[in-house]
Design a protein around this motif. Sequence first.
Motif, short mmCIF file in Angstrom:
data_model
loop_
_atom_site.label_atom_id
_atom_site.label_comp_id
_atom_site.label_asym_id
_atom_site.label_seq_id
_atom_site.Cartn_x
_atom_site.Cartn_y
_atom_site.Cartn_z
N ASP A 36 0.79 -1.39 0.23
CA ASP A 36 0.17 0.29 0.49
C ASP A 36 0.97 1.31 0.25
N GLU A 37 0.13 2.35 -0.12
CA GLU A 37 0.86 3.57 -0.07
C GLU A 37 1.60 4.26 0.70
N LYS A 38 0.86 3.99 1.96
CA LYS A 38 1.27 4.14 2.84
C LYS A 38 2.40 3.16 3.84
N GLU A 39 2.08 2.01 3.05
CA GLU A 39 2.39 0.78 3.73
C GLU A 39 4.57 1.12 3.13
N THR A 40 5.26 1.00 4.29
CA THR A 40 6.49 0.54 3.92
C THR A 40 7.76 -0.73 4.38
N LYS A 41 8.37 -0.91 3.62
CA LYS A 41 8.51 -2.55 3.32
C LYS A 41 9.41 -2.85 5.09
N LEU A 42 9.10 -3.92 5.58
CA LEU A 42 9.18 -3.89 7.14
C LEU A 42 10.52 -4.39 7.16
N THR A 43 11.49 -4.66 7.91
CA THR A 43 12.51 -4.72 8.51
C THR A 43 13.06 -5.43 9.95
N ASP A 44 14.15 -6.55 10.39
CA ASP A 44 14.26 -6.63 11.37
C ASP A 44 14.76 -5.74 11.79
N ASN A 45 15.59 -6.16 13.09
CA ASN A 45 16.78 -4.96 13.97
C ASN A 45 17.99 -4.61 12.97
N ASP A 46 18.39 -6.03 11.73
CA ASP A 46 19.85 -5.65 11.32
C ASP A 46 19.13 -5.16 10.26
N GLY A 47 18.09 -5.06 9.86
CA GLY A 47 17.82 -4.45 8.24
C GLY A 47 17.12 -5.09 7.67
N ASN A 48 17.41 -6.76 8.05
CA ASN A 48 17.12 -8.06 6.67
C ASN A 48 15.95 -7.30 5.99
N PRO A 49 15.15 -7.69 5.70
CA PRO A 49 13.57 -7.54 4.90
C PRO A 49 12.78 -8.56 5.40
N THR A 51 9.02 -7.69 4.72
CA THR A 51 7.55 -7.96 4.46
C THR A 51 7.18 -9.21 3.43
N HIS A 52 7.99 -10.26 3.49
CA HIS A 52 7.97 -11.45 2.86
C HIS A 52 7.22 -11.95 3.63
N LEU A 53 8.09 -12.14 5.05
CA LEU A 53 6.98 -13.36 5.79
C LEU A 53 5.66 -12.60 6.33
N LYS A 54 5.66 -11.58 5.93
CA LYS A 54 4.56 -10.91 7.45
C LYS A 54 3.18 -11.73 5.95
N ARG A 55 3.90 -10.85 4.21
CA ARG A 55 2.21 -11.62 3.55
C ARG A 55 2.30 -13.02 2.75
N ILE A 56 3.65 -13.40 3.98
CA ILE A 56 3.27 -14.98 3.43
C ILE A 56 2.04 -16.34 4.75
N PHE A 57 2.67 -15.06 5.23
CA PHE A 57 1.72 -15.79 7.35
C PHE A 57 0.40 -15.14 6.44
N ASP A 58 -0.09 -13.82 6.19
CA ASP A 58 -1.65 -13.33 6.53
C ASP A 58 -1.84 -13.53 5.49
N GLY A 59 -1.32 -13.78 3.80
CA GLY A 59 -1.56 -14.30 2.54
C GLY A 59 -2.16 -15.79 3.19
N PHE A 192 10.59 -17.65 15.71
CA PHE A 192 11.11 -16.92 14.46
C PHE A 192 10.68 -15.96 14.13
N LEU A 193 9.36 -15.68 14.17
CA LEU A 193 9.08 -13.98 14.21
C LEU A 193 9.27 -13.19 15.41
N CYS A 194 9.17 -13.19 16.24
CA CYS A 194 9.49 -12.34 17.29
C CYS A 194 10.77 -11.70 17.39
N ASN A 195 10.72 -13.39 18.32
CA ASN A 195 12.89 -13.24 18.65
C ASN A 195 13.81 -12.84 17.76
N GLU A 196 13.06 -13.70 15.87
CA GLU A 196 14.71 -13.34 15.43
C GLU A 196 13.70 -12.04 14.87
#
Length: 237
Positions: A36-49, A51-59, A192-196
């Motif tokens: 979405d226009e208002k949505e930015t790409k998600l990253t972990d604390n180290d800057g790794n993307p 978004t692919h995990l969030k979208r696959i989980f939600d999808g 995996f998703l919360c701690n890492e």
Amino acid sequence: MKTVGVTKIKNIKNYFGEKIGIDIYYALSKFVYTLDEKETKLTDNDGNPTTHLKRIFDGTKGLLMNGIKPVYIFYEQSKVFSTCSAYNSQIISSVEINEIKRLLTYLGIPFVNSISECTILLKTKEIYGVATSEENQKSFGAKILLRDLPFQEKTKTLMTEVHFNEVSSFADKDQKIELKWRQPDEENLIKFLCNEKQFNEENLCKGIKKIKESLIKFRQTTLHQYFKKGKKQQMKK
């Protein structure tokens, strides 16, 4: 003979309990990087993307909540020739693909690792059809191409399926692949998703609960249909 046959529009309720193959790259082009226009790409604390995990989980959650049992199809992109720009290999890295496989394993969702395995699933009628691009339909050997899948919880009421008269199949007819949907491994999902990956644990647990409820509904419906069928057979005797 025409390659494309009938196109049908069906209510999503007609697909309850159907096993559908999902081309992973097609899925990613639909709900991973189309932000979405208002949505930015998600990253972990180290800057790794992430978004692919969030979208696959939600999808995946959306598909299950709408009654569809997904089977994700992974393959070497060089094996399929598509004109769709969303299939460009630059869209996702091998690291991200492996992370998605790890996520699906913890979610209890089956996946295969090649086009030939997909054709086996189609030939043995383990899956109803495949969600992929029309350009890639021949490679999969799918007679039924599915569109407009409900990758979100409540977005669509109708789905489109395109039937093909001519298909190619490279599967050995004696082969068979058993598919199993298991309850999510909540402990490893949180690790995996919360701690890492620094996902919000409260939101994740809510999503896991919805997935569990959907899988229970599948099981209850299957048992009900089984006993109903058995009762009808007894009445005929």
